[in-house]
Write a protein that holds these residues in place. Structure first.
Motif, PDB file in Angstrom:
ATOM      1  N   GLU A   1      53.193  -9.824 -52.417  1.00  0.00           N
ATOM      2  CA  GLU A   1      51.876 -10.284 -51.978  1.00  0.00           C
ATOM      3  C   GLU A   1      51.666 -11.759 -52.339  1.00  0.00           C
ATOM      4  N   ALA A   2      52.050 -12.118 -53.558  1.00  0.00           N
ATOM      5  CA  ALA A   2      51.888 -13.509 -53.989  1.00  0.00           C
ATOM      6  C   ALA A   2      52.744 -14.439 -53.128  1.00  0.00           C
ATOM      7  N   PHE A   3      53.934 -13.959 -52.777  1.00  0.00           N
ATOM      8  CA  PHE A   3      54.812 -14.769 -51.923  1.00  0.00           C
ATOM      9  C   PHE A   3      54.181 -14.994 -50.556  1.00  0.00           C
ATOM     10  N   ILE A   4      53.625 -13.960 -49.944  1.00  0.00           N
ATOM     11  CA  ILE A   4      53.000 -14.084 -48.627  1.00  0.00           C
ATOM     12  C   ILE A   4      51.815 -15.041 -48.691  1.00  0.00           C
ATOM     13  N   HIS A   5      51.070 -14.974 -49.794  1.00  0.00           N
ATOM     14  CA  HIS A   5      49.882 -15.824 -49.906  1.00  0.00           C
ATOM     15  C   HIS A   5      50.247 -17.305 -49.965  1.00  0.00           C
ATOM     16  N   THR A   6      51.452 -17.626 -50.420  1.00  0.00           N
ATOM     17  CA  THR A   6      51.842 -19.046 -50.481  1.00  0.00           C
ATOM     18  C   THR A   6      51.992 -19.644 -49.079  1.00  0.00           C
ATOM     19  N   PHE A   7      52.096 -18.800 -48.061  1.00  0.00           N
ATOM     20  CA  PHE A   7      52.226 -19.275 -46.684  1.00  0.00           C
ATOM     21  C   PHE A   7      50.927 -19.087 -45.897  1.00  0.00           C
ATOM     22  N   SER A   8      49.876 -18.775 -46.624  1.00  0.00           N
ATOM     23  CA  SER A   8      48.582 -18.530 -45.973  1.00  0.00           C
ATOM     24  C   SER A   8      47.717 -19.776 -46.027  1.00  0.00           C
ATOM     25  N   ASN A   9      46.938 -19.962 -44.962  1.00  0.00           N
ATOM     26  CA  ASN A   9      45.961 -21.036 -44.901  1.00  0.00           C
ATOM     27  C   ASN A   9      44.629 -20.394 -44.553  1.00  0.00           C
ATOM     28  N   PRO A  10      43.769 -20.183 -45.560  1.00  0.00           N
ATOM     29  CA  PRO A  10      42.527 -19.428 -45.313  1.00  0.00           C
ATOM     30  C   PRO A  10      41.708 -19.957 -44.142  1.00  0.00           C
TER      31      PRO A  10
ATOM     32  N   ILE B   1      59.630  -2.858 -38.067  1.00  0.00           N
ATOM     33  CA  ILE B   1      58.602  -2.306 -37.175  1.00  0.00           C
ATOM     34  C   ILE B   1      57.998  -1.055 -37.808  1.00  0.00           C
ATOM     35  N   SER B   2      58.867  -0.236 -38.387  1.00  0.00           N
ATOM     36  CA  SER B   2      58.358   0.965 -39.078  1.00  0.00           C
ATOM     37  C   SER B   2      57.480   0.583 -40.258  1.00  0.00           C
ATOM     38  N   MET B   3      57.827  -0.508 -40.924  1.00  0.00           N
ATOM     39  CA  MET B   3      57.069  -0.962 -42.091  1.00  0.00           C
ATOM     40  C   MET B   3      55.645  -1.363 -41.705  1.00  0.00           C
ATOM     41  N   LEU B   4      55.458  -1.745 -40.424  1.00  0.00           N
ATOM     42  CA  LEU B   4      54.116  -2.096 -39.971  1.00  0.00           C
ATOM     43  C   LEU B   4      53.186  -0.889 -40.021  1.00  0.00           C
ATOM     44  N   ARG B   5      53.748   0.336 -40.045  1.00  0.00           N
ATOM     45  CA  ARG B   5      52.942   1.564 -40.128  1.00  0.00           C
ATOM     46  C   ARG B   5      52.793   2.052 -41.567  1.00  0.00           C
ATOM     47  N   ASN B   6      53.386   1.327 -42.506  1.00  0.00           N
ATOM     48  CA  ASN B   6      53.367   1.748 -43.904  1.00  0.00           C
ATOM     49  C   ASN B   6      51.944   1.749 -44.443  1.00  0.00           C
ATOM     50  N   SER B   7      51.703   2.639 -45.358  1.00  0.00           N
ATOM     51  CA  SER B   7      50.358   2.722 -45.936  1.00  0.00           C
ATOM     52  C   SER B   7      50.032   1.518 -46.804  1.00  0.00           C
ATOM     53  N   SER B   8      51.060   0.801 -47.250  1.00  0.00           N
ATOM     54  CA  SER B   8      50.833  -0.371 -48.102  1.00  0.00           C
ATOM     55  C   SER B   8      50.477  -1.571 -47.246  1.00  0.00           C
TER      56      SER B   8
ATOM     57  N   ILE C   1      50.368  -4.534 -48.234  1.00  0.00           N
ATOM     58  CA  ILE C   1      51.271  -5.641 -48.604  1.00  0.00           C
ATOM     59  C   ILE C   1      52.543  -5.569 -47.789  1.00  0.00           C
ATOM     60  N   LEU C   2      53.096  -4.350 -47.634  1.00  0.00           N
ATOM     61  CA  LEU C   2      54.326  -4.200 -46.853  1.00  0.00           C
ATOM     62  C   LEU C   2      54.065  -4.475 -45.375  1.00  0.00           C
ATOM     63  N   LYS C   3      52.885  -4.130 -44.885  1.00  0.00           N
ATOM     64  CA  LYS C   3      52.552  -4.466 -43.498  1.00  0.00           C
ATOM     65  C   LYS C   3      52.579  -5.986 -43.301  1.00  0.00           C
ATOM     66  N   ALA C   4      51.951  -6.684 -44.200  1.00  0.00           N
ATOM     67  CA  ALA C   4      51.917  -8.149 -44.093  1.00  0.00           C
ATOM     68  C   ALA C   4      53.325  -8.737 -44.212  1.00  0.00           C
ATOM     69  N   CYS C   5      54.116  -8.155 -45.104  1.00  0.00           N
ATOM     70  CA  CYS C   5      55.498  -8.645 -45.286  1.00  0.00           C
ATOM     71  C   CYS C   5      56.316  -8.418 -44.022  1.00  0.00           C
TER      72      CYS C   5
ATOM     73  N   THR D   1      42.133  -1.485 -41.151  1.00  0.00           N
ATOM     74  CA  THR D   1      42.637  -1.408 -42.531  1.00  0.00           C
ATOM     75  C   THR D   1      43.728  -2.425 -42.825  1.00  0.00           C
ATOM     76  N   SER D   2      44.229  -3.109 -41.804  1.00  0.00           N
ATOM     77  CA  SER D   2      45.305  -4.093 -42.019  1.00  0.00           C
ATOM     78  C   SER D   2      44.745  -5.350 -42.674  1.00  0.00           C
ATOM     79  N   PRO D   3      45.480  -5.931 -43.587  1.00  0.00           N
ATOM     80  CA  PRO D   3      45.035  -7.202 -44.179  1.00  0.00           C
ATOM     81  C   PRO D   3      45.058  -8.297 -43.125  1.00  0.00           C
ATOM     82  N   ILE D   4      44.284  -9.352 -43.385  1.00  0.00           N
ATOM     83  CA  ILE D   4      44.188 -10.414 -42.383  1.00  0.00           C
ATOM     84  C   ILE D   4      45.537 -11.056 -42.107  1.00  0.00           C
TER      85      ILE D   4
END
Length: 918
Positions: free
Chosen positions: A790-799, A840-847, A849-853, A893-896
């Motif tokens: 999650e922290a890694f993904i946030h480093t590439f985010s621009n709010p 693609i399967s990970m996009l359906r994961n309950s997590s 964080i994994l969806k965003a990854c 329910t998906s993160p932004i």
């Protein structure tokens, strides 16, 4: 190497070279052209003999074999007055074959003990001069037999390497057998005792030049008895009693030149010699450390005597020998050579000075003492360049060798002094060296090529060499039948080929074919030339166009032959590096496949990964890494024991260089693209060493280790092994701290694979059957992994950009997010259909964080312009990924991050779909 042909005489310019056009004119004038074809057989005899005199012995023999007339002319005694055998294997059988031509032989140069033993078989009773090098194994017995068979000998020179097995006994035998001896120069004699020197004094009344260099002990008193001596050098000789010398040698009535360079002579002895010696004109004391501690001595001059030290102006001091004051500056030697001076004494002094200076400067360059930078820059380089224009061939050779040596400051790392190299270039040294390289004398060719090779390590000098036509000259010398010449010329091409701007020129000059031919020509017994040829080909193969030429010239076969058969580690390393570079152009040519298809190539490289030499292991692993990008090569490497070998290599290189670590992990990364290989790597114990490499301090190692662990983590058994071996903290550290974006990205993907739920299905089974007494908390490891993903993904985010993109579907907003999120190097990654399906399967994961990854990963793989983005888009379009992406983008329910990244991936798919329909 062309010479102008004329009847009776040959007219030569200053450099003794005449253009081929002159040859054509002369032939035409002789009326030898018939129907546009020159009738060489009917050339006048004296013209043929003159032609032969300008060729080396091998070429002369080849021409002599063409017809009976030329065979007869080629054996003319005038062509055999001198013989240089240093470049040839010269044994008793060869000497016997040459004997009939050597009846009038006057001058002989040889190399090594075997050649020395064979000299007597030449039956050259008229021999006047013998000069030999590589004399360490020549014994008293051999030298005694030589002098006994050549009583007319006037000059004997052995060195500059030490004559360790020659004693005063052989010197005494020389004195008894050679009463006409005028010159005796020997190096490295352990003990020159009184009886030997006294024998010279009694039996050699014409002995005017004595050189006892780098000797351990010399009887000073006995040398005072050689009243005929005019020139004496004891340079480098130790254990001299200088007080005795100064009281004895000043009485020598004919002594005009004395060289005590590189000794421990002091100022008192120097002063006494200068003040007391009646006829002494010049005293050379270069690099005498005791003397140089007294700076006032450098200005000493008594009764017009010249004292040379490293800190005096040598050219100015020597100019005082001339009556004409115009002989000043660095052109002093050149002015003297061009003058019509009939002063015999001055000519003898200058000739002797050339010899001793060339010898001493080379010795100083070899030892490379500290504190001489100013000397080399102000006058040392100029002296060597001036000596390189001497009429004495051995002086020219030593001067060229001195240039090759004094610029080197670190042999092992091929480092040269920039200031010294550019000083040579500024003073016109490149043109002088190239002129020497064009000489027909092979000794000069090899030493000039060596100097050019060393100097060309400097980029500015390399540019000058290329601009002066040096590449064509070196490519020509690389074809020489003389192995030493070919070796040094190839070294020059090796250094020049480092520069990208020179590679095409080397290829245009025929350098690629010359280098490949060298490998076949010297496939055995030529380790030096083979290493240089393979190194040059390795540099050239890094260029796409040149790599094609290397392959078409037979380079693949030649290099594989070296990798398979050569036992010399330097050759193995360069051959493996060349194969690695040939295989690095997978998308632009078929060399990768060609290397893999060459019989024995992959097996040889696998075997080289077990070499005791780290450099060999590194380059072999690098070659296997590049070759593993080809599907057939990948499986062939594994079938040939590559998995076991590379796992063993990774296990052994925890303390190795970063280069070896990177390539070991990279090769495993390449093999692990195949799931079967990935499983085999895990079973062979490859997980633990890759985790260890992931903890390296080197950024490049981070990338390859993370890439390999990412591939391995795709398999559930390997994923569990990574957890059990402590891989989660290592990957977490990479994901959060590595300076490499790629390493962080792949570490995040590996962690995502490990904790997307599949490992839970197999953890109990794996733990009971494969785990050793380790207590593993998968939940704790999962929490740690997800937190850092999650922290890694946030480093590439621009709010702000995310908010704008969420509020509208404006392309500008999505483009802004893409630019912030893009990892440039990720475009080079190629995923399989199974890997794309996993994300693609990970996009359906309950997590969330994994969806965003997963969305972030698919974004990287489909960005337009990526190396494999079209391939990935095709895989996704064929698997119905668009529906899953739309669901992820719309899910409440998906993160932004997941939503915006999924929308960008959809846009990318649309772009590729439109692109393929155009």
């Amino acid at each position: 190497m062309t010479r102008r042909l004329r009847r009776k005489v040959v007219k030569k310019g200053k450099d003794e070279a005449v253009s081929l056009s002159c040859l054509e004119i002369e032939v035409d004038n002789l009326g030898l052209e018939r129907n546009g074809v020159v009738d060489w057989i009917n050339l006048p005899d004296d013209t043929v003999i003159q032609l032969f005199s300008c060729l080396n012995y091998r070429d002369r023999a080849s021409l002599s074999s063409t017809c009976k007339t030329w065979k007869f002319l080629g054996s003319s005694q005038c062509l055999w007055s001198s013989l240089d055998l240093r470049a040839h294997k010269f044994d008793a059988a060869t000497a016997t074959l040459l004997a009939s031509r050597c009846m009038n032989l006057q001058k002989l140069r040889f190399r090594g003990a075997e050649s020395a033993d064979a000299i007597i078989n030449l039956q050259a009773k008229s021999l006047r001069e013998i000069s030999g090098d590589y004399c360490r194994k020549i014994s008293d017995a051999t030298l005694s037999v030589i002098v006994a068979r050549h009583g007319a000998l006037e000059s004997l020179q052995l060195g500059p390497d030490f004559c360790e097995r020659i004693t005063g006994d052989a010197i005494k035998a020389t004195a008894l057998c050679c009463p006409k001896l005028k010159k005796l120069r020997l190096s490295g004699i352990k003990d020159v005792y009184a009886d030997a020197i006294n024998a010279l004094a009694r039996h050699c009344p014409n002995l005017v030049d004595i050189g006892l260099l780098d000797c351990l002990n010399v009887d000073e008193s006995a040398l005072g008895n050689v009243l005929s001596v005019r020139f004496l050098t004891v340079a480098g000789t130790s254990n001299m009693k200088w007080d005795l010398v100064s009281h004895m040698w000043h009485k020598l009535p004919n002594l005009i030149g004395l060289d005590v360079s590189r000794t421990d002579i002091g100022s008192d002895a120097v002063s006494r010699l200068l003040s007391s010696s009646q006829n002494l004109k010049i005293l050379c004391t270069l690099n005498c450390t005791v003397l140089e501690q007294n700076p006032s001595i450098s200005t000493t001059k008594t009764n017009s005597k010249v004292l040379l030290t490293l800190f005096s102006d040598i050219f100015r001091e020597l100019s005082s020998l001339f009556a004409e004051t115009s002989n000043k500056g660095s052109n002093l030697f050149l002015d003297w050579r061009c003058s019509k001076n009939i002063d015999k004494n001055l000519n003898e002094i200058m000739t002797w000075l050339e010899w001793i200076l060339s010898h001493t400067l080379l010795r100083i360059a070899e030892s490379n003492p500290q504190g001489l930078d100013e000397f080399w820059l102000k006058q040392g380089a100029a002296l060597l360049l001036s000596l390189m224009q001497s009429s004495q061939e051995d002086v020219q050779e030593r001067a060229a060798t001195g240039l090759a040596t004094f610029v080197v400051i670190d042999d092992e790392n091929a480092s040269i002094d920039r200031g010294r190299a550019e000083a040579v270039m500024r003073d016109g040294g490149i043109r002088l060296l190239l002129n020497l390289a064009k000489s027909w004398r092979e000794g000069l060719q090899s030493e000039a090529a060596k100097a050019l090779a060393n100097l060309s390590v400097n980029a500015n000098v390399a540019k000058a060499v290329a601009e002066e036509g040096g590449i064509n000259i070196l490519a020509g010398l690389a074809r020489s039948m003389n192995k030493l010449v070919a070796e040094e010329a190839t070294g020059g091409l090796w250094n020049l080929s480092v520069g990208e701007e020179h590679k095409a020129a080397i290829a245009e000059a025929g350098g690629v074919k010359a280098l490949v031919d060298l490998i076949f020509k010297w496939s055995s017994g030529g380790d030096g030339v083979l290493e240089r040829a393979a190194g040059a080909l390795a540099n050239l193969a890094a260029d796409d166009k040149c790599s094609i030429e290397v392959a078409s010239a037979g380079g693949v076969h030649a290099l594989v032959m070296l990798a398979r058969n050569c036992k010399f580690e330097g050759v193995q390393e360069q051959a493996a590096r060349a194969l690695a570079n040939l295989a690095s152009h997978g998308d632009s040519n078929n060399n990768n496949a060609a290397v893999g298809q060459e019989a024995g190539a992959l097996e040889a490289l696998v075997q080289l990964t077990r070499s005791p030499n780290e450099g060999v292991r590194q380059e072999a692993a690098g070659a296997l890494w590049n070759l593993s990008f080809d599907d057939r090569n990948r499986e062939a490497i594994a079938a040939g024991g590559g998995v076991e070998a590379l796992v063993a290599l990774a296990q052994s290189c925890s303390n190795a260089s970063p280069g070896l670590q990177e390539r070991a992990a990279g090769a495993l990364w390449g093999l692990s693209v195949s799931e079967a290989n990935s499983i085999a790597i895990g079973r062979e114990g490859g997980v633990a060493p890759l985790i260890a490499l992931a903890r390296s301090d080197a950024e490049d190692v981070h990338e390859t280790a993370a890439g390999a662990l990412w591939n391995l983590a795709f398999n559930h058994s390997n994923a569990l092994r990574i957890v059990e071996e402590g891989g989660v903290p290592a990957l977490v550290h990479l994901c959060s701290s590595s300076l490499s974006k790629m390493a962080r990205f792949m570490a995040a993907l590996a962690l995502a694979y490990m904790f997307d739920g599949r490992i839970d299905e197999f953890a109990p089974m794996s733990s009971s059957s494969e785990s050793t007494s380790k207590s593993v908390s998968l939940d704790g490891a999962r929490r740690m992994a997800l937190k850092h993903i999650e922290a890694f993904i946030h480093t590439f985010s621009n709010p702000q950009a995310f908010a704008a993109a969420a509020a509208s579907s404006a392309q500008a907003a999505l483009a802004q997010v893409t630019e912030k999120a893009r990892i440039q190097e990720a475009g080079h990654l190629r995923c399989s259909g199974a890997e794309i399906g996993r994300f693609i399967s990970m996009l359906r994961n309950s997590s969330s964080i994994l969806k965003a990854c997963a969305a972030f990963a698919l974004l990287q793989f489909t960005i337009p312009g990526g190396r494999h983005s079209v391939h990935h888009a095709s895989l996704m379009q064929g698997s119905g990924a668009a529906r899953v992406l739309r669901a992820a983008a719309a899910a409440a329910t998906s993160p932004i991050e997941a939503k915006i990244f999924a929308r960008i991936v959809l846009r990318n798919l649309e772009h590729h779909q439109v692109e393929t329909t155009i």
